[in-house]
Scaffold this active site. Structure first.
Site, PDB file in Angstrom:
ATOM      1  N   ASP A  54       4.627  21.981 -20.258  1.00 45.57           N
ATOM      2  CA  ASP A  54       4.592  20.686 -20.547  1.00 45.57           C
ATOM      3  C   ASP A  54       5.626  19.669 -20.604  1.00 45.57           C
ATOM      4  O   ASP A  54       6.572  20.250 -21.192  1.00 45.57           O
ATOM      5  CB  ASP A  54       3.472  20.412 -21.421  1.00 45.57           C
ATOM      6  CG  ASP A  54       1.842  20.686 -21.010  1.00 45.57           C
ATOM      7  OD1 ASP A  54       1.145  20.125 -21.720  1.00 45.57           O
ATOM      8  OD2 ASP A  54       1.706  20.873 -19.650  1.00 45.57           O
ATOM      9  N   LYS A  76       3.267  15.853 -17.100  1.00 43.92           N
ATOM     10  CA  LYS A  76       2.300  15.150 -17.715  1.00 43.92           C
ATOM     11  C   LYS A  76       3.055  14.387 -18.854  1.00 43.92           C
ATOM     12  O   LYS A  76       3.165  14.461 -19.873  1.00 43.92           O
ATOM     13  CB  LYS A  76       1.292  16.092 -18.559  1.00 43.92           C
ATOM     14  CG  LYS A  76       0.182  16.692 -17.766  1.00 43.92           C
ATOM     15  CD  LYS A  76      -0.694  16.888 -18.527  1.00 43.92           C
ATOM     16  CE  LYS A  76      -2.220  17.138 -17.899  1.00 43.92           C
ATOM     17  NZ  LYS A  76      -3.311  17.325 -18.756  1.00 43.92           N
ATOM     18  N   MET A 190      -2.099   9.606 -28.918  1.00 47.63           N
ATOM     19  CA  MET A 190      -1.900   8.768 -27.548  1.00 47.63           C
ATOM     20  C   MET A 190      -2.501   7.146 -27.957  1.00 47.63           C
ATOM     21  O   MET A 190      -3.213   6.524 -26.765  1.00 47.63           O
ATOM     22  CB  MET A 190      -2.911   9.613 -26.446  1.00 47.63           C
ATOM     23  CG  MET A 190      -2.621  10.694 -26.312  1.00 47.63           C
ATOM     24  SD  MET A 190      -3.721  11.859 -25.279  1.00 47.63           S
ATOM     25  CE  MET A 190      -5.085  12.172 -26.517  1.00 47.63           C
TER      26      MET A 190
HETATM   27  N1  SAH Z   1      -1.693  19.193 -28.148  1.00 47.86           N
HETATM   28  C1  SAH Z   1      -0.792  18.283 -29.066  1.00 47.86           C
HETATM   29  C2  SAH Z   1      -1.428  16.820 -28.560  1.00 47.86           C
HETATM   30  C3  SAH Z   1      -1.385  16.598 -27.186  1.00 47.86           C
HETATM   31  S1  SAH Z   1      -1.854  14.858 -26.492  1.00 47.86           S
HETATM   32  C4  SAH Z   1      -0.764  18.382 -30.472  1.00 47.86           C
HETATM   33  O1  SAH Z   1      -1.379  19.157 -30.878  1.00 47.86           O
HETATM   34  O2  SAH Z   1       0.043  17.713 -30.992  1.00 47.86           O
HETATM   35  C5  SAH Z   1      -0.268  14.099 -26.748  1.00 47.86           C
HETATM   36  C6  SAH Z   1      -0.072  13.237 -28.009  1.00 47.86           C
HETATM   37  O3  SAH Z   1       0.215  13.867 -28.902  1.00 47.86           O
HETATM   38  C7  SAH Z   1       0.941  12.164 -27.535  1.00 47.86           C
HETATM   39  O4  SAH Z   1       0.587  11.064 -27.093  1.00 47.86           O
HETATM   40  C8  SAH Z   1       1.150  11.866 -29.221  1.00 47.86           C
HETATM   41  O5  SAH Z   1       0.253  10.803 -29.609  1.00 47.86           O
HETATM   42  C9  SAH Z   1       1.118  13.296 -29.693  1.00 47.86           C
HETATM   43  N2  SAH Z   1       2.340  13.919 -29.925  1.00 47.86           N
HETATM   44  C10 SAH Z   1       2.743  14.972 -29.383  1.00 47.86           C
HETATM   45  N3  SAH Z   1       3.978  15.322 -29.838  1.00 47.86           N
HETATM   46  C11 SAH Z   1       4.528  14.252 -30.691  1.00 47.86           C
HETATM   47  C12 SAH Z   1       5.469  14.206 -31.426  1.00 47.86           C
HETATM   48  N4  SAH Z   1       6.607  15.033 -31.331  1.00 47.86           N
HETATM   49  N5  SAH Z   1       5.649  12.960 -32.223  1.00 47.86           N
HETATM   50  C13 SAH Z   1       4.607  12.104 -32.121  1.00 47.86           C
HETATM   51  N6  SAH Z   1       3.379  12.071 -31.448  1.00 47.86           N
HETATM   52  C14 SAH Z   1       3.492  13.401 -30.470  1.00 47.86           C
END
Ligand code: SAH
Length: 526
Positions: A54, A76, A190
């Site tokens: 991703d 994505k 998000m």
């Molecule tokens: N499975 C992932 C989340 C996926 S949804 C997890 O467990 O972290 C995608 C959202 O995750 C983004 O829109 C943001 O809100 C958050 N996200 C993922 N990586 C991030 C990061 N390094 N810093 C801040 N937000 C992050």
């Protein structure tokens, strides 16, 4: 691929299987910091045949994969989906039937990652799968912003919530009234776009408007950015800071702890973008030191080391290796390429038993030692001429001497040896080339002001850098960039090219240079 078959059995545990069946591993890649991938995740990547990844899964992990691995990016990013979820599901099924697939997802695969849906598709298709949890951004981004999600004085419960749903949606799955008052710490994924609605919903449903809020963008990476406010003013502050997704929003009293616990963003080079111009093979130590100080390092090797245009001369020399009285190595790369070629042609170190070995300096000698070879001669000084001094005592006349080295190199050594009556074969074992491909991208980054510092660790990195650009075009964009050189000779070369050198350590080493950068930026302030 014998290695693969062995590892496949190890992972599936299906020793007796005749027909190879596929399997899909849903692996959490963690939040971005490469150190936060699990050991299990790394191990699976090493054996994967297909990696489907991703936008949020750090691409750096692809380097763990073997040469057999196929890499498929499925994107994505906000709205711009490279592949729809349906297409991703079909791809997982197609590849998963008979291949070892790692489905690499940002954070944890089962936390807002649609990992559950992907697993359901695999079950329906009868394809075995496993889940490898990852460090979710919900925990990691706040942690790197100095915010613990629970604390005995502030919060005893927490919730992870999607920010995709608008707070005013009638059929919302989110019980705003209960969340607003019933949970200590709220973590929204998000949520950047809907931040105003989220805050309003929480206030309307009873959360105090002065509740502290943190929004952390690209948490755990060198680009991490944090904006702090309250439910009342955070939305406006985020707009003012022009903060874009991906970001995690934390709501709750625990945010106050950041004042005390903000460790990550306080490192001396945090927020500084530093370019490392050394060859990729030599860059990693310097990069590690700079990264520990908090810098965002960009590798821009001004020199690349590659195989020679033809292996024929080296192969011929290796074929006749028994006829040489001396093999003289003048660089670490010469040793590596020679030994690798020796191995690939079905031989090993034992075939060198008839020859005496010389290494031009301690690093080259060390490289030989790594192959179990102890050089017979290592001159005290790192210069081609010094080898000659060491050799003059030896009976060189009439001997065959092999020099496996770079395509273009100085001729003093072979010429002098020939004058002494040796029969010298100079064979190219590797070549250094200018990697031009990335210079346009570097130019753009320099123009955009993204780069804070350029580092040069030898005169050749300076001159190679300048041969990658038009001098008249590059000099003006370097005006506002800090120029750091490892020592006076490098600095002199930089000045000759029209640069003003801002940083030079008193100790001419990589560590010295990193420390000098640290003082430079600390004095300048953030
Ligand atoms: N499975 C992932 C989340 C996926 S949804 C997890 O467990 O972290 C995608 C959202 O995750 C983004 O829109 C943001 O809100 C958050 N996200 C993922 N990586 C991030 C990061 N390094 N810093 C801040 N937000 C992050």
């Amino acid at each position: 691929m014998p290695v693969h078959v062995k590892s496949w059995k190890r992972f599936t545990g299906r020793e007796g299987f005749k027909v190879k069946r596929g399997k899909v591993y849903l692996v959490g890649a963690g939040p971005g910091d490469p150190g936060l991938l699990t050991l299990r995740g790394k191990e699976l990547l090493e054996h994967a045949e297909v990696v489907i990844y991703d936008y949020l899964a750090n691409e750096e992990f692809l380097k763990f994969t073997g040469p057999q691995a196929e890499h498929i990016y499925v994107g994505k990013k906000g709205g711009d989906h490279t592949m729809s979820q349906d297409e991703i599901n079909s791809l997982l099924v197609e590849k998963g039937r008979d291949r070892f697939v790692v489905r690499l997802k940002g954070g944890d695969p089962f936390v807002f990652g649609r990992g559950g849906e992907e697993a359901q598709v695999l079950v329906a298709a009868g394809i075995p799968f496993e889940v490898v949890p990852g460090v979710t951004a919900a925990i990691a981004a706040p942690a790197y912003a100095g915010i613990p999600l629970s604390h005995r004085d502030y919060a005893a419960s927490m919730a992870f919530i999607t920010g995709h749903e608008r707070g005013d949606k009638a059929e919302s799955k989110i019980a705003w009234d209960k969340l607003a008052t019933g949970v200590g710490t709220l973590v929204f994924f998000m949520g950047v776009k809907n931040l105003p609605e989220i805050c309003t919903s929480l206030i309307t449903h009873g959360r105090a408007s002065e509740t502290p809020v943190a929004v952390v963008r690209w948490g755990t990476t060198p680009q991490q950015q944090t904006v702090i406010g309250t439910l009342q003013d955070i939305a406006e502050k985020v707009v003012r800071a022009n903060l874009k997704p991906p970001a995690i929003t934390v709501v709750g009293e625990v945010v106050r702890l950041r004042d005390e616990l903000n460790w990550f963003e306080q490192r001396p080079l945090f927020g500084r973008c530093v370019v490392v111009t050394r060859a990729r093979e030599q860059a990693s130590e310097f990069k590690t030191i700079l990264s520990e100080l908090g810098a965002h390092c960009i590798e821009f090797p001004t020199i690349a080391i590659e195989a020679p245009p033809s292996w024929e001369p080296l192969d011929a020399a290796i074929n006749g290796i028994a006829t040489y009285g001396w093999v003289i190595f003048t660089s670490v790369n010469g040793v590596r390429f020679f030994m690798e070629r020796l191995r690939l042609t079905g031989r090993d170190a034992r075939d060198l038993h008839g020859a005496r070995l010389a290494a031009i300096g301690p690093k080259t000698a060390e490289a030989l030692e790594q192959y179990g070879l102890r050089p017979d001669l290592v001159p005290n000084e790192y210069r081609a001429e010094s080898i000659l001094e060491g050799l003059s005592g030896e009976e060189i006349k009439g001997k065959r001497v092999l020099l496996p080295r770079a395509m273009t190199a100085r001729d003093v050594l072979p010429e002098t040896l020939r004058r002494w009556g040796a029969q010298v074969d100079v064979v190219p074992a590797y070549q250094t080339v200018l990697p031009r491909e990335r210079s346009t991208e570097m130019m753009e980054r320099l123009i955009s002001g993204e780069i804070d510092c350029l580092t040069f660790t030898s005169s050749s990195t300076v001159s190679n850098f300048f041969s990658l650009f038009e001098q008249s075009a590059i000099l003006p964009v370097l005006k506002h960039v800090c120029i750091a050189c490892i020592g006076p000779i490098t600095a002199k070369t930089a000045e000759e090219h029209g640069l003003k050198v801002d940083v030079m350590p008193s100790e001419y080493t990589i560590t010295g240079l990193a420390q000098a950068l640290r003082s430079h930026f600390e004095n300048r302030g953030k």
